[in-house]
Design an enzyme around this catalytic site. Structure first.
Site, PDB file in Angstrom:
ATOM      1  N   HIS A  71      38.852 -34.306  15.979  1.00  0.00           N
ATOM      2  CA  HIS A  71      40.129 -34.472  15.574  1.00  0.00           C
ATOM      3  C   HIS A  71      41.323 -34.435  16.479  1.00  0.00           C
ATOM      4  O   HIS A  71      41.157 -33.784  17.614  1.00  0.00           O
ATOM      5  CB  HIS A  71      40.238 -32.996  14.643  1.00  0.00           C
ATOM      6  CG  HIS A  71      41.485 -32.959  13.735  1.00  0.00           C
ATOM      7  ND1 HIS A  71      42.825 -32.808  14.120  1.00  0.00           N
ATOM      8  CD2 HIS A  71      41.502 -33.451  12.464  1.00  0.00           C
ATOM      9  CE1 HIS A  71      43.479 -32.993  13.140  1.00  0.00           C
ATOM     10  NE2 HIS A  71      42.774 -33.291  12.126  1.00  0.00           N
TER      11      HIS A  71
ATOM     12  N   GLU B  48      42.405 -41.436  11.173  1.00  0.00           N
ATOM     13  CA  GLU B  48      43.618 -40.517  11.417  1.00  0.00           C
ATOM     14  C   GLU B  48      44.587 -40.851  12.420  1.00  0.00           C
ATOM     15  O   GLU B  48      44.641 -40.272  13.388  1.00  0.00           O
ATOM     16  CB  GLU B  48      42.993 -39.150  11.568  1.00  0.00           C
ATOM     17  CG  GLU B  48      42.107 -38.509  10.482  1.00  0.00           C
ATOM     18  CD  GLU B  48      42.375 -37.063  10.300  1.00  0.00           C
ATOM     19  OE1 GLU B  48      42.382 -36.727   9.135  1.00  0.00           O
ATOM     20  OE2 GLU B  48      42.349 -36.472  11.427  1.00  0.00           O
TER      21      GLU B  48
ATOM     22  N   SER C 134      48.462 -36.800   5.903  1.00  0.00           N
ATOM     23  CA  SER C 134      49.584 -36.725   4.931  1.00  0.00           C
ATOM     24  C   SER C 134      49.293 -37.258   3.394  1.00  0.00           C
ATOM     25  O   SER C 134      49.958 -37.768   2.867  1.00  0.00           O
ATOM     26  CB  SER C 134      50.898 -37.444   5.298  1.00  0.00           C
ATOM     27  OG  SER C 134      51.569 -36.361   6.379  1.00  0.00           O
TER      28      SER C 134
HETATM   29  P1  PGA Z   1      47.337 -33.563   6.802  1.00  0.00           P
HETATM   30  O1  PGA Z   1      46.161 -33.458   7.882  1.00  0.00           O
HETATM   31  O2  PGA Z   1      46.691 -33.976   5.271  1.00  0.00           O
HETATM   32  O3  PGA Z   1      47.933 -32.158   6.772  1.00  0.00           O
HETATM   33  O4  PGA Z   1      48.117 -34.577   7.156  1.00  0.00           O
HETATM   34  C1  PGA Z   1      44.963 -34.074   7.713  1.00  0.00           C
HETATM   35  C2  PGA Z   1      44.287 -33.643   9.000  1.00  0.00           C
HETATM   36  O5  PGA Z   1      44.294 -33.302  10.047  1.00  0.00           O
HETATM   37  O6  PGA Z   1      43.059 -34.073   8.744  1.00  0.00           O
END
Ligand code: PGA
Length: 257
Positions: A99, A170, A215
């Site tokens: 991540h 991501e 998000s």
């Molecule tokens: P978020 O995080 O939906 O709060 O943007 C996504 C993630 O970090 O996996």
């Protein structure tokens, strides 16, 4: 490319939760969505200390439990680390690997991500392998170079023909900012990732679930999920609210249908 894979909704709780809050969240999710649709898997990823609690809270359901990180070793003198075998033993089926918050704050690099993915697979977990560019990398036109490097590092370790994997795109600039990537950007990058994997193994690439994170919320989920190369979502903030998480799950069911 013809695709037939299952879709996935993975909740990344990050460093949030408590025994009471987790129980309330899971009761909320399970009362909103008593049974899951077999076409769409649901996984929740709490912090390490709560994995056993979540394994217990989900044991008579089809909801999977994942960890947010694992060691790249199965056992040994690695103080403070947690083996993928240990989380597997207490009921985890999945592990988020690489991540961007770990890359950013813990200095994890591409090679380590690849070794962690392999250790997770060796322990019988399904890794959710995260890749994504920063705003600066995107602005300077290096998105594909970065994605290719991250992907090749991870897949250099993996025997694609046999392994069960979920890939997560991501973009760092979309995580926790409230500003998701547009459906067009998500589709373009997922297509790029799928084509890059197809160079190694075409059949595997066609079946590989590629989910989007950054998000995702009720207001944008259906637009993003309806793109052809998007197979679900990795959800942060919205995964901490039972109604939002389940509403996003139902969007995915609708699209899977
Ligand atoms: P978020 O995080 O939906 O709060 O943007 C996504 C993630 O970090 O996996």
């Amino acid at each position: 490319m013809q695709k037939m894979q299952k879709k996935w909704l993975v909740g990344n709780w990050k460093m949030h939760g408590s025994l009471a809050a987790n129980k309330a969240l899971m009761e909320g999710i399970r009362s909103e969505q008593p049974t899951l649709d077999e076409r769409v898997g649901m996984v929740v990823c709490p912090p390490f200390p709560y994995l056993a609690q979540l394994a217990e809270l989900t044991k008579d359901s089809q909801i999977g439990v994942g960890t947010q990180n694992v060691s790249d070793h199965l056992q040994g003198a690695f103080t403070g680390e947690v083996s993928p075998l240990m989380v597997k033993e207490i009921g985890c089926g999945y592990a988020i690997i690489g991540h961007s918050e770990r890359r950013q704050y813990q200095g994890e690099n591409d090679g380590l991500m690849g070794r962690k993915a392999l250790a997770a697979i060796d322990a019988g977990l399904i890794p959710v392998i995260c890749v994504g560019e920063t705003a600066e990398e995107r602005d300077s036109g290096r998105t594909h170079e970065v994605l290719a490097r991250q992907l090749d590092a991870a897949f250099g370790y993996i025997r694609t023909a046999h392994d069960n994997i979920i890939l997560a795109y991501e973009p760092r600039w979309a995580i926790g900012t409230g500003i998701a990537a547009t459906p067009e950007i998500v589709q373009a990058e997922h297509e790029f990732l799928r084509q890059r994997i197809a160079i190694r193994d075409k059949d595997f690439a066609a079946k590989l679930p590629i989910i989007y994170g950054g998000s995702v919320k009720v207001s944008n989920a259906s637009y993003i999920f309806s793109m052809p190369d998007v197979d679900g979502g990795l959800i942060g903030g919205a995964a901490l609210n039972a109604r939002e998480f389940v509403t996003i799950y139902r969007e995915l069911i609708e699209i899977a249908g």
